[in-house]
Design an enzyme around this catalytic site. Structure first.
Site, mmCIF file in Angstrom:
data_model
loop_
_atom_site.group_PDB
_atom_site.id
_atom_site.type_symbol
_atom_site.label_atom_id
_atom_site.label_comp_id
_atom_site.label_asym_id
_atom_site.label_seq_id
_atom_site.Cartn_x
_atom_site.Cartn_y
_atom_site.Cartn_z
ATOM 1 N N CYS A 73 0.866 -1.172 0.000
ATOM 2 C CA CYS A 73 0.000 0.000 0.000
ATOM 3 C C CYS A 73 0.905 1.224 0.000
ATOM 4 O O CYS A 73 1.796 1.341 0.855
ATOM 5 C CB CYS A 73 -0.851 -0.033 1.267
ATOM 6 S SG CYS A 73 -1.781 1.470 1.579
ATOM 7 N N CYS A 185 -0.472 4.004 -6.342
ATOM 8 C CA CYS A 185 -1.473 3.386 -5.465
ATOM 9 C C CYS A 185 -1.658 1.980 -6.002
ATOM 10 O O CYS A 185 -1.814 1.794 -7.223
ATOM 11 C CB CYS A 185 -2.788 4.163 -5.530
ATOM 12 S SG CYS A 185 -4.129 3.341 -4.644
HETATM 13 N N1 DGL Z 1 -3.922 0.734 -2.073
HETATM 14 C C1 DGL Z 1 -3.608 1.838 -1.241
HETATM 15 C C2 DGL Z 1 -2.395 2.613 -1.738
HETATM 16 O O1 DGL Z 1 -1.594 2.071 -2.458
HETATM 17 C C3 DGL Z 1 -4.597 2.838 -0.847
HETATM 18 C C4 DGL Z 1 -5.994 2.933 -1.084
HETATM 19 C C5 DGL Z 1 -6.651 3.586 0.110
HETATM 20 O O2 DGL Z 1 -6.985 2.816 1.012
HETATM 21 O O3 DGL Z 1 -6.777 4.816 0.144
HETATM 22 O O4 DGL Z 1 -2.210 3.752 -1.359
#
Ligand code: DGL
Length: 266
Positions: A73, A185
């Site tokens: 993440c 993301c």
């Molecule tokens: N998948 C997460 C990232 O790479 C974030 C998505 C979220 O929960 O805001 O930042």
């Protein structure tokens, strides 16, 4: 130790893009995945909140005997890496930002790099800082695109709504002159095609999941931490069961899924 699972976490389905890229490179590895769907979106939460969720999840993955932690993440990688390392102590911790920033900086030759991600990631300015630490002349243009992760998590992909939201963000003047785009993301590879279609080949959309999986593979090999048994088992946990998580996990990991809801946060 080397045959223990790899622990991976994200706020939801986004980290599955990293888990899937890793599974393709390392088919012998067992994966334990935690999707913190009860706290999604991380990108809108405070640093303290993201750090506290990340620590709890890391503790859980360590109790499951994971040999390494992958923060799949960007939002957690940008604000909670140190917190995770404090809990993980002597096992390796990987984040999804450094391998991408390093690769882009090393190959930099005058391009204009766009970065799109959550508010937490973009406000931390971490891509620009990490790229410029290696290549101070790099041109980086960042834009927060906070609707995208919840939109993807809700399954709005490849339809008019998603195309409209994507076009609205990508037409922002901050990104007007870019020729490369980092999807900062882990949810965004799920709309990679729509982003590419928007740009009609004019912009190189960087495949972060593969860069991260390559980096982790190399490091685990170096540390003699690769699984030498071919019997694999993947286990998925969520803090709040959602249909979309179940469907995405099935899409990426076709075999029968072990998916459980656990509440780490009481
Ligand atoms: N998948 C997460 C990232 O790479 C974030 C998505 C979220 O929960 O805001 O930042």
């Amino acid at each position: 130790m080397q045959n223990n699972p790899i622990g991976i976490f994200d706020s939801g389905i986004g980290g599955l893009t990293i888990a899937h890229a890793l599974k393709k490179k390392l088919p012998n590895e067992n994966i334990i995945y935690f999707g913190d769907t009860g706290h999604l979106p991380y990108g809108e939460k405070s640093e303290i909140a993201i750090q506290s969720f990340s620590k709890k999840i890391t503790q859980f993955l360590i109790e499951k005997k994971c040999k390494t932690i992958v923060i799949a993440c960007n939002s957690a990688s940008s604000v909670a890496l140190q917190s995770v390392k404090e809990i993980a102590k002597n096992i390796p911790v990987f984040n999804v930002i450094t391998p991408v920033a390093n690769k882009v900086a090393q190959q930099y030759s005058g391009f204009n790099i766009g970065v799109i991600g959550t508010k937490a990631t973009i406000q931390s300015n971490i891509y620009e800082r990490e790229i410029k630490a290696i290549c101070p002349t790099a041109q980086v243009f960042s834009l927060a695109t906070p609707l995208l992760a919840p939109m993807i998590e809700e399954g709005f992909v490849n339809e008019d709504i998603s195309r409209t939201v994507i076009a609205n963000y990508l037409s922002n003047k901050k990104l007007a002159n870019i020729d490369h785009l980092i999807l900062a993301c882990t949810h965004y590879p799920l709309i990679h095609k729509e982003i590419k279609d928007y740009y009609k080949e004019e912009v190189v959309v960087i495949d972060s999941a593969n860069i991260v999986a390559e980096h982790i593979t190399k490091e685990l090999k170096k540390d003699n931490l690769l699984n030498d048994s071919a019997k694999t088992e993947h286990h998925f946990y969520v803090s709040n069961y959602t249909k979309s998580f179940g469907e995405s996990a099935k899409f990426f990991f076709r075999e029968d899924l072990k998916l459980e809801e656990v509440n780490l946060f009481i």
